[in-house]
Design a protein around this motif. Structure first.
Motif, PDB file in Angstrom:
ATOM      1  N   PRO A   1      48.836   5.022  13.367  1.00  0.00           N
ATOM      2  CA  PRO A   1      50.161   5.654  13.369  1.00  0.00           C
ATOM      3  C   PRO A   1      50.058   7.109  13.798  1.00  0.00           C
ATOM      4  O   PRO A   1      49.027   7.765  13.594  1.00  0.00           O
ATOM      5  N   ALA A   2      51.146   7.615  14.391  1.00  0.00           N
ATOM      6  CA  ALA A   2      51.111   8.973  14.948  1.00  0.00           C
ATOM      7  C   ALA A   2      51.863   9.983  14.084  1.00  0.00           C
ATOM      8  O   ALA A   2      51.332  11.042  13.750  1.00  0.00           O
ATOM      9  N   PHE A   3      53.116   9.685  13.726  1.00  0.00           N
ATOM     10  CA  PHE A   3      53.901  10.649  12.954  1.00  0.00           C
ATOM     11  C   PHE A   3      55.125   9.983  12.354  1.00  0.00           C
ATOM     12  O   PHE A   3      55.599   8.956  12.835  1.00  0.00           O
ATOM     13  N   PHE A   4      55.603  10.589  11.251  1.00  0.00           N
ATOM     14  CA  PHE A   4      56.883  10.219  10.660  1.00  0.00           C
ATOM     15  C   PHE A   4      57.991  11.017  11.349  1.00  0.00           C
ATOM     16  O   PHE A   4      57.757  12.111  11.858  1.00  0.00           O
ATOM     17  N   LEU A   5      59.193  10.483  11.311  1.00  0.00           N
ATOM     18  CA  LEU A   5      60.355  11.175  11.870  1.00  0.00           C
ATOM     19  C   LEU A   5      61.529  11.002  10.914  1.00  0.00           C
ATOM     20  O   LEU A   5      61.830   9.876  10.491  1.00  0.00           O
ATOM     21  N   THR A   6      62.186  12.105  10.571  1.00  0.00           N
ATOM     22  CA  THR A   6      63.339  12.032   9.675  1.00  0.00           C
ATOM     23  C   THR A   6      64.215  13.254   9.876  1.00  0.00           C
ATOM     24  O   THR A   6      63.887  14.172  10.635  1.00  0.00           O
ATOM     25  N   HIS A   7      65.362  13.267   9.207  1.00  0.00           N
ATOM     26  CA  HIS A   7      66.253  14.425   9.227  1.00  0.00           C
ATOM     27  C   HIS A   7      65.617  15.572   8.437  1.00  0.00           C
ATOM     28  O   HIS A   7      64.838  15.323   7.498  1.00  0.00           O
TER      29      HIS A   7
ATOM     30  N   CYS B   1      57.476  15.088  -4.018  1.00  0.00           N
ATOM     31  CA  CYS B   1      56.030  15.252  -4.161  1.00  0.00           C
ATOM     32  C   CYS B   1      55.699  16.336  -5.171  1.00  0.00           C
ATOM     33  O   CYS B   1      54.781  16.190  -6.000  1.00  0.00           O
ATOM     34  N   THR B   2      56.439  17.440  -5.127  1.00  0.00           N
ATOM     35  CA  THR B   2      56.204  18.522  -6.081  1.00  0.00           C
ATOM     36  C   THR B   2      56.501  18.050  -7.497  1.00  0.00           C
ATOM     37  O   THR B   2      55.762  18.375  -8.439  1.00  0.00           O
ATOM     38  N   ARG B   3      57.563  17.283  -7.653  1.00  0.00           N
ATOM     39  CA  ARG B   3      57.908  16.758  -8.979  1.00  0.00           C
ATOM     40  C   ARG B   3      56.795  15.887  -9.537  1.00  0.00           C
ATOM     41  O   ARG B   3      56.504  15.896 -10.736  1.00  0.00           O
ATOM     42  N   ARG B   4      56.122  15.142  -8.658  1.00  0.00           N
ATOM     43  CA  ARG B   4      55.052  14.250  -9.097  1.00  0.00           C
ATOM     44  C   ARG B   4      53.704  14.955  -9.207  1.00  0.00           C
ATOM     45  O   ARG B   4      52.717  14.339  -9.582  1.00  0.00           O
ATOM     46  N   GLY B   5      53.673  16.220  -8.824  1.00  0.00           N
ATOM     47  CA  GLY B   5      52.423  16.947  -8.913  1.00  0.00           C
ATOM     48  C   GLY B   5      51.467  16.690  -7.775  1.00  0.00           C
ATOM     49  O   GLY B   5      50.265  16.925  -7.911  1.00  0.00           O
ATOM     50  N   VAL B   6      51.987  16.202  -6.652  1.00  0.00           N
ATOM     51  CA  VAL B   6      51.142  15.950  -5.477  1.00  0.00           C
ATOM     52  C   VAL B   6      51.761  16.634  -4.260  1.00  0.00           C
ATOM     53  O   VAL B   6      52.176  15.974  -3.308  1.00  0.00           O
ATOM     54  N   PRO B   7      51.835  17.958  -4.256  1.00  0.00           N
ATOM     55  CA  PRO B   7      52.462  18.643  -3.119  1.00  0.00           C
ATOM     56  C   PRO B   7      51.748  18.294  -1.828  1.00  0.00           C
ATOM     57  O   PRO B   7      50.517  18.312  -1.767  1.00  0.00           O
ATOM     58  N   PRO B   8      52.506  17.953  -0.764  1.00  0.00           N
ATOM     59  CA  PRO B   8      51.872  17.516   0.481  1.00  0.00           C
ATOM     60  C   PRO B   8      51.208  18.667   1.220  1.00  0.00           C
ATOM     61  O   PRO B   8      51.645  19.814   1.135  1.00  0.00           O
ATOM     62  N   ALA B   9      50.152  18.332   1.948  1.00  0.00           N
ATOM     63  CA  ALA B   9      49.488  19.318   2.783  1.00  0.00           C
ATOM     64  C   ALA B   9      50.344  19.618   4.007  1.00  0.00           C
ATOM     65  O   ALA B   9      51.310  18.909   4.308  1.00  0.00           O
ATOM     66  N   THR B  10      49.999  20.680   4.720  1.00  0.00           N
ATOM     67  CA  THR B  10      50.710  21.062   5.937  1.00  0.00           C
ATOM     68  C   THR B  10      49.739  21.092   7.110  1.00  0.00           C
ATOM     69  O   THR B  10      48.529  21.198   6.936  1.00  0.00           O
ATOM     70  N   VAL B  11      50.300  20.992   8.309  1.00  0.00           N
ATOM     71  CA  VAL B  11      49.519  21.086   9.535  1.00  0.00           C
ATOM     72  C   VAL B  11      50.292  21.961  10.514  1.00  0.00           C
ATOM     73  O   VAL B  11      51.527  21.988  10.500  1.00  0.00           O
ATOM     74  N   SER B  12      49.570  22.703  11.342  1.00  0.00           N
ATOM     75  CA  SER B  12      50.195  23.580  12.321  1.00  0.00           C
ATOM     76  C   SER B  12      50.206  22.901  13.689  1.00  0.00           C
ATOM     77  O   SER B  12      49.159  22.467  14.186  1.00  0.00           O
ATOM     78  N   MET B  13      51.402  22.780  14.273  1.00  0.00           N
ATOM     79  CA  MET B  13      51.567  22.242  15.618  1.00  0.00           C
ATOM     80  C   MET B  13      52.688  23.001  16.314  1.00  0.00           C
ATOM     81  O   MET B  13      53.694  23.341  15.688  1.00  0.00           O
TER      82      MET B  13
ATOM     83  N   SER C   1      54.308  25.897  14.612  1.00  0.00           N
ATOM     84  CA  SER C   1      55.118  25.704  13.407  1.00  0.00           C
ATOM     85  C   SER C   1      54.326  24.895  12.388  1.00  0.00           C
ATOM     86  O   SER C   1      53.381  24.185  12.727  1.00  0.00           O
ATOM     87  N   GLN C   2      54.748  24.994  11.134  1.00  0.00           N
ATOM     88  CA  GLN C   2      54.111  24.262  10.054  1.00  0.00           C
ATOM     89  C   GLN C   2      54.910  23.004   9.734  1.00  0.00           C
ATOM     90  O   GLN C   2      56.129  23.034   9.652  1.00  0.00           O
ATOM     91  N   PHE C   3      54.196  21.889   9.537  1.00  0.00           N
ATOM     92  CA  PHE C   3      54.834  20.617   9.205  1.00  0.00           C
ATOM     93  C   PHE C   3      54.199  20.055   7.941  1.00  0.00           C
ATOM     94  O   PHE C   3      52.972  20.107   7.778  1.00  0.00           O
ATOM     95  N   LEU C   4      55.041  19.488   7.072  1.00  0.00           N
ATOM     96  CA  LEU C   4      54.502  18.724   5.958  1.00  0.00           C
ATOM     97  C   LEU C   4      53.812  17.482   6.499  1.00  0.00           C
ATOM     98  O   LEU C   4      54.180  16.957   7.563  1.00  0.00           O
ATOM     99  N   THR C   5      52.820  16.994   5.750  1.00  0.00           N
ATOM    100  CA  THR C   5      52.129  15.768   6.139  1.00  0.00           C
ATOM    101  C   THR C   5      52.042  14.835   4.943  1.00  0.00           C
ATOM    102  O   THR C   5      52.173  15.253   3.783  1.00  0.00           O
ATOM    103  N   TRP C   6      51.803  13.560   5.240  1.00  0.00           N
ATOM    104  CA  TRP C   6      51.458  12.594   4.194  1.00  0.00           C
ATOM    105  C   TRP C   6      50.369  11.686   4.750  1.00  0.00           C
ATOM    106  O   TRP C   6      50.518  11.137   5.829  1.00  0.00           O
ATOM    107  N   ARG C   7      49.282  11.575   4.021  1.00  0.00           N
ATOM    108  CA  ARG C   7      48.108  10.823   4.456  1.00  0.00           C
ATOM    109  C   ARG C   7      47.610  11.328   5.817  1.00  0.00           C
ATOM    110  O   ARG C   7      47.126  10.559   6.645  1.00  0.00           O
ATOM    111  N   GLY C   8      47.778  12.630   6.049  1.00  0.00           N
ATOM    112  CA  GLY C   8      47.321  13.217   7.297  1.00  0.00           C
ATOM    113  C   GLY C   8      48.280  13.064   8.459  1.00  0.00           C
ATOM    114  O   GLY C   8      47.999  13.566   9.558  1.00  0.00           O
ATOM    115  N   LEU C   9      49.428  12.405   8.263  1.00  0.00           N
ATOM    116  CA  LEU C   9      50.401  12.190   9.331  1.00  0.00           C
ATOM    117  C   LEU C   9      51.523  13.212   9.209  1.00  0.00           C
ATOM    118  O   LEU C   9      52.136  13.336   8.140  1.00  0.00           O
TER     119      LEU C   9
END
Length: 312
Positions: free
Chosen positions: A177-183, A194-206, A209-217
């Protein structure tokens, strides 16, 4: 006798308003708030199309291809063949077009410091490209949302998007898989959950700009993804021909080409001195295999849950 001394008189300065009549004003080019980064277009894998038609050939019944291991009793191995679909789907490029009208007097008299024709064309092209991204997502003929197979749709229970939801999407598009897409509201809702569950997502720079990620996507925002009654959708894509993914289609070598699949052509100056320019963008989108695209429907984004964080 003391002689009074009059204080020196003050000289009057020219006023700011009067001084500005002699000053040059630094002017920006026109700013248009509807312009977005259009990251989906940048992340898509684009394929040039000859004569505006793209045929997707698929294998019929791949499970029927018979393969066996070595047979030690020297019995003949099974014969097999790979069958193709006899009526493959063909995608035809669609046109996003408009005609720009500009009075020649405007172009002649008011083109310093910014060329009026160039700015009118620039803004029109930006609007056409914005419409293109909307069509790539929402077109009933070829858009991502209308191209998702029934088996690749995941209904979500009422509530915000969760890590479990995105994991479910990954199980549908698990082959590179390459990426998620949403509003953008979907991105914010997922970050809150994610913050509520205590698992804040990592970010990546592309793209700077900075993007949230999940499982590296990366989770890519686009305001063209529908947002209705506080609910939106999450998509997951695999891209590229070599990966049997989602590909964008465009026509190369257009007359008056100004970009990928985009052309600007001067049409005429009519008797009212109106100059007309045809702005055209030819594009489409193809999903090469059904498991290249999945969607999570009915995601709630407008409700902020007042829960204490939980850690696991």
């Amino acid at each position: 006798m003391t002689t009074a001394v009059n204080p020196p008189s003050r000289s009057m300065s020219v006023s700011d308003k009067a001084a500005r009549t002699l000053a040059n004003t630094t002017k920006t080019v026109p700013q248009m708030a509807s312009i977005t980064p259009r990251w989906l277009v940048h992340l898509m894998s684009w394929v040039p199309v000859e004569a505006g038609i793209y045929r997707v050939n698929r294998v019929d019944h791949p499970e029927s291809v018979r393969i066996e291991c070595d047979n030690y009793d020297e019995a003949p191995l099974p014969d097999t063949f790979v069958d193709y679909a006899q009526e493959p789907r063909e995608y035809r490029l669609k046109a996003v077009q408009t005609v720009l009208d500009l009075h020649t007097r405007i172009a002649d008299l008011y083109s310093s410091p910014h060329n009026q024709t160039a700015q009118q064309l620039r803004l029109t092209i930006e609007a056409v490209k914005e419409h293109q991204e909307g069509e790539l997502i929402n077109s009933p003929d070829y858009g991502l949302l209308s191209s998702v197979a029934g088996s690749q749709r995941i209904p979500t229970l009422a509530g915000p998007p969760t890590p479990d939801d995105l994991d479910a999407l990954i199980t549908k598009v698990w082959k590179q898989p390459a990426f998620f897409l949403t509003h953008p509201e979907g991105v914010a809702a997922f970050g809150r959950e994610c913050t509520r569950r205590g698992v804040p997502p990592a970010t990546v720079s592309m793209f700077g700009s900075q993007f949230l990620t999940w499982r590296g996507l990366p989770i890519i925002p686009s305001d063209k993804v529908p947002l209705e009654n506080g609910r939106t959708k999450f998509l997951l894509l695999r891209t590229g021909e070599s990966r049997q993914g989602v590909v964008g289609l465009f026509q190369p070598g257009l007359s008056g080409e100004q970009g990928m699949g985009l052309s600007v052509r001067f049409m005429q100056i009519d008797r009212s001195a109106i100059a007309s320019y045809l702005v055209s963008l030819y594009c489409s989108l193809a999903v090469l295999t059904e498991d290249a695209l999945a969607v999570l429907d009915n995601v709630e984004v407008d409700k902020i849950h007042d829960y204490a964080p939980t850690y696991r």
